[in-house]
Write a protein that holds these residues in place. Sequence first.
Motif: not given
Lengths: 594, 594, 293, 293
Positions: B232, D23, B318, B40, D21, B42-45, A434, A432, B314-315, B309, B563-565
């Motif tokens: 988020t 941490c 973004k 950012f 990805i 997609s990583q949390v850290r 992108e 789900g 999705g995104l 997004g 989006g993100a554009n």
Amino acid sequence: MDDLVIGMAGSGGDGIVSAGESLISAAAYEGYHAMMTKSFGSQVRGGESSCRVRLSTRRVHNPGGNLDVAVALNWEDFLKFGAELPVSGSTVVIYESKTGVDPSSLPLPGVTPKEVFAVPIGDMARQAAGTDKAKNTVVLGLIAGWFGIARESILRGLAKKFARKGAALVEANERAFTLGEKFAKDHPLATPRSMDKPVGRPGAKLLTDGNDMCAAAAVFGGCDFFSGYPITPSSEVMQFYTKHAWEYGGAALQCEDEMAGIGAALGASFAGKKAMTATSGPGLSLKTEILGLASIAELPLVVLDVQRGGPSTGLPTKAEQSDLFQAAFSAHGDVLRPVLAPTCVSDTFQVTLEAFNIAERYQTPVLLLSDQEVAQRKETVDPIDTSRFTVEHRKVPTETELQDYARFRQTEDGVSPISHPGMKGGNYQGAGIEHNEHGNPTASGKMHAAMNEKRFRKLAPLKRRSDLFHIEGSRNARLALVAWGSVAGVCREAAERAASEGLDVKLLVPWLVYPVAEEIYRDFFASVRAGFVVELSHQGQLYRILRMFVDVPAGVASLSRSGANPFQPREIVAQLRSAAVALQQPAVSIASED
Amino acid sequence: MDDLVIGMAGSGGDGIVSAGESLISAAAYEGYHAMMTKSFGSQVRGGESSCRVRLSTRRVHNPGGNLDVAVALNWEDFLKFGAELPVSGSTVVIYESKTGVDPSSLPLPGVTPKEVFAVPIGDMARQAAGTDKAKNTVVLGLIAGWFGIARESILRGLAKKFARKGAALVEANERAFTLGEKFAKDHPLATPRSMDKPVGRPGAKLLTDGNDMCAAAAVFGGCDFFSGYPITPSSEVMQFYTKHAWEYGGAALQCEDEMAGIGAALGASFAGKKAMTATSGPGLSLKTEILGLASIAELPLVVLDVQRGGPSTGLPTKAEQSDLFQAAFSAHGDVLRPVLAPTCVSDTFQVTLEAFNIAERYQTPVLLLSDQEVAQRKETVDPIDTSRFTVEHRKVPTETELQDYARFRQTEDGVSPISHPGMKGGNYQGAGIEHNEHGNPTASGKMHAAMNEKRFRKLAPLKRRSDLFHIEGSRNARLALVAWGSVAGVCREAAERAASEGLDVKLLVPWLVYPVAEEIYRDFFASVRAGFVVELSHQGQLYRILRMFVDVPAGVASLSRSGANPFQPREIVAQLRSAAVALQQPAVSIASED
Amino acid sequence: MSPGVVEQYQTKDFKSDLKPIWCPGCGDFGVLQAMYRALANIGRPPHEIAFVSGIGCSSRIPGYTTAYGFNSVHGRALPIAQGIKLANPDLLVLVAGGDGDGFSIGGGHVPHAIRRNMDLTYVVMDNQIYGLTKGQLSPTSPRGLKTVTSELGSFEEPVNPLLYVLAYGANFVAQGTPADMTGLAEVIEEAIRFPGFALVNVRSPCVTYGEEDQQIKAHRAHMKPLKSLGHNPEDRLAAMDLAQHYARELHTGVFYRSPSPPPTFDALARERQKERAGRGLPRERILDMFLQK
Amino acid sequence: MSPGVVEQYQTKDFKSDLKPIWCPGCGDFGVLQAMYRALANIGRPPHEIAFVSGIGCSSRIPGYTTAYGFNSVHGRALPIAQGIKLANPDLLVLVAGGDGDGFSIGGGHVPHAIRRNMDLTYVVMDNQIYGLTKGQLSPTSPRGLKTVTSELGSFEEPVNPLLYVLAYGANFVAQGTPADMTGLAEVIEEAIRFPGFALVNVRSPCVTYGEEDQQIKAHRAHMKPLKSLGHNPEDRLAAMDLAQHYARELHTGVFYRSPSPPPTFDALARERQKERAGRGLPRERILDMFLQK
Ligand SMILES: Cc1ncc(C[n+]2csc(CCOP(=O)(O)OP(=O)(O)O)c2C)c(N)n1
Ligand SMILES: Cc1ncc(C[n+]2csc(CCOP(=O)(O)OP(=O)(O)O)c2C)c(N)n1
Ligand code: SF4
Ligand code: SF4
Ligand SMILES: [Mg+2]
Ligand SMILES: [Mg+2]
């Protein structure tokens, strides 16, 4: 007489609907075209119940307008159905004399029916069968007697129906029927009315309702998986599948809620099977999130929504056409999801099949938007030659494509061959999120734009499917009707009547309700100066959706109202007539009217 | 120089965003107008992170277009942000020399920045502070040095920030800053650029993001109940409420899912409290059913959707404006639900307050449609005089009305006084089932039509609220822009620039996005021959929605993309320019363009 | 009711004008009667009561009382009720619905309602079938049952609502049947008085679609009052042991009642409100929190 | 693996090209490794495996394997997985996700997945926090925990996932931690081999938002292998008793394994398919069922 509309109402225990079933079965067997709608109060048992049966020697498109015959086992219940059982001056009214109402002062404000019969129905039932339960059989006798319909077939049907319960009951019902018939013979109609004989050969017609037709069409279309959660008025589709799926090597699952219902179906589709779920408005709301998942994951899925009155729990047992916005637009993000709507039991077969074919061909969820009337009314259907239909299957990758497989490859037509677990080399990540062509997550705006474009592009050919539109009437007509779903049948009859009155009118009925096929409408509207988009919803949702994509002529208005307030052909003819008159006025007045 | 756009990118650990925060805080304190957006992977850290800071001596409406200054701690990460960090020929590029890239062959295809500095940022950080972690402080020093911004305030901010961690760390960072500053002094820009001083008095500006502003506005508006489920980019609103609600006698609840999140809020509203929930697209999809319940039960409720997004997951990080269809139409049945959209952090205050006022006045759910950019970007806000705003409350029944109370009484304006548990004599049945004036269930088509009509009628006055629309530019302009949400700020700047170029353009920005205020648009479009509805969504959803209700001039097109554009003012100016040129052509060519 | 206080309310004070449209003989009539009795004994005025339900035959119950009612949507009664209670802890909040509403579509809310532990009373009318939608399988339907959605017999084990809620940590769990009206009214009253989340599972016969062994007559013959079994309702493990027999036995009375009920969420929220009162900026000056100093 | 059969697969065969990805230090790395090992031992080719997850840090796991993966939406992995399994019982179907995904938003599906009992393996990466959304309360977070959504401390009791699923009637329930990789790989393998629904709760540390006593180091110090306690995994009540300590103890290994697993839903469905095959009208003639005779 070639057309007869009978409306009956009583309390839950009165067996009114059962009488209707007997009548329509018998009529169907004899070769009549027929249609039966039921309507209930909110009680599960007890409370008011009613049905309308329309019989004709020609095809019928809708349950008809005013009743030719009204049967009231009690007035309180009858009146609860209001516009669903409209009585006019030419209605024959039959009612239980025990209600104590005088034939000259029926509780029908402003209407004086031509012929009124107070009949001791309850007494006759008890006399013939020793029980009130036979009241509905007495009514059948009355109808057969007065209108000369299907005597033998009704009796045969009753015999079959009560056979399991013993010969005594069969005979009791025969007596009740005969007593009703005799009453009719003894009290002839002032203006005798008797149905013409049907044409076709007996036993050739199908008789079923929209839900069963839909389920059967799904089986025909290769659907091997159903999962869902019960909800009125769609539960019958699940009931069909939980019983029959196994016969074809398929499976069915009653789930714990609507998310699970659509989730399991989507899982089955991911696993390579044709799958469907069914629901009504409240359930569709809950399925929204996973519908969006199906779109981005590009998985075939058919979702049946049998519309009922909304919003929220609304009017669960009544027809309305107010889920169209929801069907077309209920997803966050940019999503294009085809919406198809059958208009009657008969075309539910083809429209359901189209839904599966489109889902498979374009790897998309398809919303099949039925409504309570189509879904739950019984209708005679002329035999369908199924050999002229093609059953489509999703395009799977070839051996060569599997060498270097990318599940979401950008192809020319936007459709990427789809693998499924079990297929070696086709392994991919469904998501789900992108993703790129391999299904791996991305946060790239560029990739997102490309994938959005792909997901929309692949559906563009749909808009050129003129076979998903029915256009009738003269090509250059200046008057037009547009209608979808169960209301289409009303408009079909209205257009025919208007044409026979000499009005220059044409009709468009879309099976494909969304996306809007711009060119087909543009072409249709080219000659049009005035007309109506007719819908059973407060907002007139199709009218608004058409405006989004098409320059609807200023003279074409929305003719719409809330559910449980059915349209009648005659009022639409009247509207067309006024529109035609307005068109005679100088052009300026029309332009400034908007 | 009165305007400066700085873009920076690096890996998660590089503290890029933290540098941005320090910079904008310092600038805000000094009285600059400023805006900061973060982005950012997609990583949390770990993973890539970036921010853009725009500083100006005048009000800024958007994060700006091409960067004036680009800072790349490594190129791989920088490039991942593509159009979010656009470099042009006039950008000053600063990058970590350790990346080994030659200043003359930057990985920026087709762009040759005027000034390029390879700086040993890591080495300097280790030299000054003994750790790579001070890299971001070095960057601050470089920026302060080259562009002469906020030196003292940055140092003061650093001191505050590191105070808790001990004097040694404060000093280390001061050294890193000074080293950066010194490098800048030692390597002056070929074309010196230095920011003008701001005007206002220091310490008078507010600095916050859209989510916190929304939460604070809700508190101001009397909201005493929040319940929701984290997602988020909206979770910060819940975080605010779970911390602060209690201070006002209110309460907040993190629920088990989105249905519970909106369900509990609706319960609180039923109990008489002002309540809200917050979510993003996937959560909004799940809240659909209860949104419909709120409409038919006529209960005030504010639902914040911070768009990201889509579709589906999705995104998540973004911005996009693709939930508008969902916001306006995601309910089965006929429902009219106001949708309001803020365009920046500053107006989020008033728009949130309007959402609560409209919800209370009309007893309706209101969708507050923010987006990731507005919600998560930081912005300086000029002090708001809150005394000029009215806080509205629902109309409760008077003692007399309670004598013969009917919760859903048909009143002239469609708004019925509303009681709540605890109010004697106000007892009623709330229901998602269609009901009569007392809230009792009904299956009557007549009652259903009357109640639908009431629920739509009561919202009609909204469409005349011209104060919910911002119209700028000359009244008779032939060119027009329409934009909503975060894109409005881009269009505002574009319209200003176009006007300063002599183009005859006007701009409409709706806070009230739905229902469509037909007359306001009709009036606006009266003079318009060409223009654009600008949106960050693949479909251009507002453009379509406008067409539903308004005859949008044929020359007004949808200018939209995924989006993100992000849009830039300059490209919109370019579009306006071409449109203006086209308008010079003979009229026929425009008409046939559509 | 403390001694000396005059009993103010009678069952009729809680009876609305609406005539129930349940099928004649439906068990829910009995639950409604028991509810009237319990409420009369409790003695809170109707306008201080909020009665929330989902959708189903059983969920119609609030409308037949004079309390503030909210016949919401299928499966969401518990979240709505929690919102009401937390918004105004002074109210008496009742929740009711069917086995499908509570343990199928709404089942995800139950553990969280229990661990949050607001002071609510939840009455489930468990008829082991979907009544309103005309007889489909419910999550408590016995394995193998033939219904319109399982004409060939169901494949699933039923859920055991009593065992679940005990495992969730519920502090008051009881069961009743309209076959024993007095007992039913008693446990409902006790549940209402219990400070915290309390669940009463009522085996309420569906006369139209229900199984024979789930009808009043069978209940009367087979029910086993827990009191008569010498069950100690303060022993959770013993309660869980008894609960195992949900499908085979009809135990009535209190399965478990915590001897030391923990504080409720609504009480804790109140405390926090007191403690934090005035600690924030006044509403009119809330924006000052964003000033850059 | 039966003796004589050559072991065909290695862990690398299940490792995809995608770089996780998570941490650095996240417990989910360990779960992934254990999964690779278990799958290599099981020896089914990747394309016969469907690996479904919801949304969360942990839910990214399918993408790091070479199996068919489905990273679906938050909380719905179980229904989707059941659809896959029922549609094609030949597949090996794995499900994974976080504590929030599985016990909060998806919690309503768990009891039904268990009572339906399809042959699925469900691995929960229980870090007692919402990782992906940056540190909010999860349903397994301990009471009083301070997080971004409970800065003043939470009011709720945590759910006890082990106790729940045992009360739901799960036939295989185990717990593991990446602090004991061998043990973890073993229980996952055993869960996969178990015929029926099997749950492995993995206490997988969130190094970014997790509590100290939920980190690998603490796990290593405190974990208690059930084997070493002499626990009999065929005793459900004993398992429930041990499960009570979920919040305070870190038991590893198998809590419960049914000695006589009941038939699975997918097996029953197959039987029914066989039994009903050919009983209906052929697809092309299905409409004949509506003929009025
Ligand atoms: C979202 C949604 N899904 C499904 C329905 C249809 N529906 C109404 S009541 C019901 C189940 C009724 O069973 P139960 O909760 O046991 O109540 P009972 O009628 O047996 O008292 C269902 C499936 C609905 N109204 N809304
Ligand atoms: C419908 C929906 N609601 C909320 C979210 C936001 N969300 C994503 S993951 C998540 C929770 C993550 O926690 P958990 O399941 O424990 O996984 P972890 O990240 O800790 O491994 C949430 C709330 C979402 N994506 N979709
Ligand atoms: S269907 Fe069953 S539960 Fe519903 S009212 Fe009738 S008897 Fe009661
Ligand atoms: S946030 Fe926690 S759970 Fe998520 S990847 Fe980082 S350490 Fe793992
Ligand atoms: Mg039930
Ligand atoms: Mg977690």
